[in-house]
Write an enzyme that holds these catalytic residues in place. Structure first.
Site, PDB file in Angstrom:
ATOM      1  N   CYS A 142      50.343  29.670   1.760  1.00  0.00           N
ATOM      2  CA  CYS A 142      49.157  30.406   1.322  1.00  0.00           C
ATOM      3  C   CYS A 142      47.896  29.756   1.882  1.00  0.00           C
ATOM      4  O   CYS A 142      47.397  28.776   1.323  1.00  0.00           O
ATOM      5  CB  CYS A 142      49.110  30.470  -0.207  1.00  0.00           C
ATOM      6  SG  CYS A 142      47.702  31.414  -0.820  1.00  0.00           S
ATOM      7  N   CYS A 145      44.868  29.872  -0.415  1.00  0.00           N
ATOM      8  CA  CYS A 145      44.933  28.913  -1.520  1.00  0.00           C
ATOM      9  C   CYS A 145      44.660  27.494  -1.025  1.00  0.00           C
ATOM     10  O   CYS A 145      43.932  26.735  -1.660  1.00  0.00           O
ATOM     11  CB  CYS A 145      46.320  28.910  -2.156  1.00  0.00           C
ATOM     12  SG  CYS A 145      47.002  30.540  -2.453  1.00  0.00           S
ATOM     13  N   ASP A 146      45.291  27.114   0.079  1.00  0.00           N
ATOM     14  CA  ASP A 146      45.329  25.699   0.454  1.00  0.00           C
ATOM     15  C   ASP A 146      44.492  25.349   1.682  1.00  0.00           C
ATOM     16  O   ASP A 146      44.299  24.161   1.972  1.00  0.00           O
ATOM     17  CB  ASP A 146      46.791  25.293   0.737  1.00  0.00           C
ATOM     18  CG  ASP A 146      47.682  25.469  -0.485  1.00  0.00           C
ATOM     19  OD1 ASP A 146      47.155  25.328  -1.605  1.00  0.00           O
ATOM     20  OD2 ASP A 146      48.881  25.752  -0.330  1.00  0.00           O
TER      21      ASP A 146
HETATM   22  P1  FAD Z   1      54.259  34.293 -10.786  1.00  0.00           P
HETATM   23  O1  FAD Z   1      53.219  33.257 -10.823  1.00  0.00           O
HETATM   24  O2  FAD Z   1      55.156  34.379  -9.597  1.00  0.00           O
HETATM   25  O3  FAD Z   1      55.145  34.096 -12.107  1.00  0.00           O
HETATM   26  C1  FAD Z   1      56.263  34.868 -12.335  1.00  0.00           C
HETATM   27  C2  FAD Z   1      57.099  34.134 -13.371  1.00  0.00           C
HETATM   28  O4  FAD Z   1      58.115  35.015 -13.842  1.00  0.00           O
HETATM   29  C3  FAD Z   1      57.813  32.886 -12.847  1.00  0.00           C
HETATM   30  O5  FAD Z   1      57.606  31.823 -13.748  1.00  0.00           O
HETATM   31  C4  FAD Z   1      59.276  33.294 -12.817  1.00  0.00           C
HETATM   32  O6  FAD Z   1      60.141  32.202 -13.076  1.00  0.00           O
HETATM   33  C5  FAD Z   1      59.307  34.297 -13.980  1.00  0.00           C
HETATM   34  N1  FAD Z   1      60.447  35.199 -13.867  1.00  0.00           N
HETATM   35  C6  FAD Z   1      60.966  35.761 -12.738  1.00  0.00           C
HETATM   36  N2  FAD Z   1      62.036  36.512 -13.052  1.00  0.00           N
HETATM   37  C7  FAD Z   1      62.176  36.425 -14.404  1.00  0.00           C
HETATM   38  C8  FAD Z   1      63.111  36.958 -15.321  1.00  0.00           C
HETATM   39  N3  FAD Z   1      64.129  37.736 -14.901  1.00  0.00           N
HETATM   40  N4  FAD Z   1      62.998  36.643 -16.635  1.00  0.00           N
HETATM   41  C9  FAD Z   1      61.973  35.865 -17.075  1.00  0.00           C
HETATM   42  N5  FAD Z   1      61.062  35.315 -16.245  1.00  0.00           N
HETATM   43  C10 FAD Z   1      61.169  35.597 -14.932  1.00  0.00           C
HETATM   44  N6  FAD Z   1      46.506  31.788  -6.168  1.00  0.00           N
HETATM   45  C11 FAD Z   1      45.203  31.516  -6.375  1.00  0.00           C
HETATM   46  O7  FAD Z   1      44.460  32.368  -6.878  1.00  0.00           O
HETATM   47  N7  FAD Z   1      44.675  30.288  -6.060  1.00  0.00           N
HETATM   48  C12 FAD Z   1      45.420  29.289  -5.533  1.00  0.00           C
HETATM   49  O8  FAD Z   1      44.915  28.200  -5.228  1.00  0.00           O
HETATM   50  C13 FAD Z   1      46.810  29.538  -5.334  1.00  0.00           C
HETATM   51  N8  FAD Z   1      47.605  28.573  -4.810  1.00  0.00           N
HETATM   52  C14 FAD Z   1      48.925  28.846  -4.612  1.00  0.00           C
HETATM   53  C15 FAD Z   1      49.739  27.846  -4.072  1.00  0.00           C
HETATM   54  C16 FAD Z   1      51.070  28.079  -3.871  1.00  0.00           C
HETATM   55  C17 FAD Z   1      51.941  26.979  -3.313  1.00  0.00           C
HETATM   56  C18 FAD Z   1      51.637  29.359  -4.195  1.00  0.00           C
HETATM   57  C19 FAD Z   1      53.100  29.619  -3.979  1.00  0.00           C
HETATM   58  C20 FAD Z   1      50.826  30.363  -4.699  1.00  0.00           C
HETATM   59  C21 FAD Z   1      49.470  30.126  -4.916  1.00  0.00           C
HETATM   60  N9  FAD Z   1      48.625  31.101  -5.408  1.00  0.00           N
HETATM   61  C22 FAD Z   1      47.314  30.832  -5.655  1.00  0.00           C
HETATM   62  C23 FAD Z   1      49.124  32.470  -5.701  1.00  0.00           C
HETATM   63  C24 FAD Z   1      49.396  32.615  -7.200  1.00  0.00           C
HETATM   64  O9  FAD Z   1      50.164  31.525  -7.638  1.00  0.00           O
HETATM   65  C25 FAD Z   1      50.103  33.927  -7.472  1.00  0.00           C
HETATM   66  O10 FAD Z   1      49.378  34.995  -6.940  1.00  0.00           O
HETATM   67  C26 FAD Z   1      50.270  34.139  -8.969  1.00  0.00           C
HETATM   68  O11 FAD Z   1      50.891  33.033  -9.577  1.00  0.00           O
HETATM   69  C27 FAD Z   1      51.106  35.379  -9.249  1.00  0.00           C
HETATM   70  O12 FAD Z   1      51.169  35.510 -10.625  1.00  0.00           O
HETATM   71  P2  FAD Z   1      52.279  36.408 -11.327  1.00  0.00           P
HETATM   72  O13 FAD Z   1      52.014  36.267 -12.778  1.00  0.00           O
HETATM   73  O14 FAD Z   1      52.309  37.748 -10.729  1.00  0.00           O
HETATM   74  O15 FAD Z   1      53.701  35.759 -10.971  1.00  0.00           O
END
Ligand code: FAD
Ligand code: NAP
Length: 319
Positions: A142, A145-146
């Site tokens: 990303c 992000c980084d």
């Molecule tokens: P996610 O954060 O992906 O969370 C989904 C969750 O659902 C996970 O914990 C997963 O285990 C759980 N899950 C999946 N399947 C199931 C199931 N069947 N039952 C129960 N639970 C389940 N964004 C920023 O704005 N700023 C940043 O600096 C930034 N840095 C990042 C750095 C890295 C290395 C990465 C990978 C991403 C970064 N992002 C950043 C992006 C950001 O993390 C994501 O856009 C955001 O977390 C997405 O949120 P979400 O709630 O959609 O899903």
């Protein structure tokens, strides 16, 4: 049989924001945050990174884990029940919906009037030799992000991929790096014409076509080179780079609802533009699981809020 009014599946910013809004509206949500679901800790992708500097409200930044812990505490404060289990199976074929967690897969299902799916996505990785050692120590998936962290400032960087994301990330990184290589496995880019033109015009950017990556190299702590091979000439060389960004696509975590709700060709849940409504009434999608483009914590939290408001309206109409 246990029945819930609204069930949230996921534990990242989208799920936790949906839970906050629903619990403040006095609709007690049950949030299944997963137990290392999809290989990611409860809290979601933010738990896999260090500092978050672009989430508004925290001028000094904070770690990704701190941010999601605060979100969870805020949702729990208003009555969200967080369950540390992974949802294994969902049946959307009749109302109320049914689902099973990994612990009760053979037992009676839990029934629910509505579901908010916020299971996120994960960046595809290449599994190169050296990748584990230098992940988040030079390698990232990303750039937005980084990209701004000090280890990348005025250093040569590389982006792998030939789509719009790769081009966008490479252009973004030219603000920080001394030079940015775009490493493309074919002899052409897949990105849109406008993106291709922008990349070609940027003097800090060099495209290496027909090039595959072989190994991430460094001093044991930080990345300092990428071994690459030209597939036409078979020449292998080390490209000195201090940053390597993967932009080869993401995989949304949609297996539990496969073939039950409309998705796009990449597997992302399709939502009605401007809402979190899906092809199945009562089933809503928020966060990265329905967003192939922005993929940020703030946009995930934003759609989590929208899903809560959409679910609240749906439940009110059911009554
Ligand atoms: P996610 O954060 O992906 O969370 C989904 C969750 O659902 C996970 O914990 C997963 O285990 C759980 N899950 C999946 N399947 C199931 C199931 N069947 N039952 C129960 N639970 C389940 N964004 C920023 O704005 N700023 C940043 O600096 C930034 N840095 C990042 C750095 C890295 C290395 C990465 C990978 C991403 C970064 N992002 C950043 C992006 C950001 O993390 C994501 O856009 C955001 O977390 C997405 O949120 P979400 O709630 O959609 O899903
Ligand atoms: P994408 O279009 O699927 O492109 C992925 C790229 O990664 C392709 O060039 C692919 O190469 C390459 N790739 C895949 N696996 C690889 C591997 N193992 N090794 C090396 N390269 C590999 O994904 P995306 O760029 O993330 O875009 C996803 C969607 O979002 C697209 O619809 C895109 O248009 C859209 N998007 C739009 C914008 C914008 O308009 N501003 C910005 C970002 C994304 P091949 O071409 O050889 O298959």
């Amino acid at each position: 049989m246990v029945h819930q009014q609204v069930t949230i599946i996921g534990g990242g910013p989208a799920a936790l924001t949906a839970a906050l809004y629903l619990s403040r509206a006095e609709i007690k949500p049950f949030l299944y945050e997963g137990l290392l679901a999809n290989g990611i800790a409860a809290g979601g992708q933010l738990t896999t990174t260090t500092e978050i500097e672009n989430y508004p409200g925290f001028p000094d930044g904070l770690t990704g884990t701190e941010l999601v812990e605060k979100m969870k505490a805020q949702a729990e404060r208003f009555g969200t029940e967080v369950i540390t289990e992974t949802v294994a199976k969902v049946d959307l074929s009749s109302k109320p919906f049914k689902f099973w967690t990994e612990w009760n897969e053979d037992a009676e299902p839990i029934t629910t009037d509505s579901i908010i799916l916020a299971t996120g996505a994960s960046a595809k990785r290449l599994d190169l030799p050296g990748e584990e050692t230098y992940w988040q120590q030079g390698i990232s998936a990303c750039a937005v992000c980084d990209g701004a962290v000090p280890i990348f400032r005025n250093k040569p960087l590389a982006v792998i991929g030939g789509g719009d994301s790769a081009c966008e990330e490479a252009l973004f990184l030219t603000k920080y790096g001394s030079k940015v290589y775009l490493i493309v496995r074919k002899d052409h880019l897949r990105a849109s014409q406008i993106m291709q033109r922008r990349v070609e015009k940027n003097e800090k950017l060099e495209i290496l076509f027909d090039t595959v990556s072989l190994e991430a190299k460094g001093d044991g702590k930080l990345l300092n080179a990428l071994s690459i091979k030209n597939v036409k000439t078979n020449e292998v060389k080390d490209l000195p780079v201090n940053g390597l960004f993967y932009a080869i696509g993401h995989t949304p975590a949609t297996a539990i609802v496969a073939n039950q709700v409309d998705t796009d060709e990449g597997g992302y849940i399709k939502t009605v533009p401007g809402s979190t409504l899906t092809s199945v009434p009562g089933f809503f999608a928020a966060g990265d699981v329905q967003d192939s483009r922005y993929r940020q914590a703030i946009t995930s939290a934003g759609t989590g809020c929208m899903a809560a408001l959409d679910a609240e309206k749906y439940l009110a109409e059911l009554e």
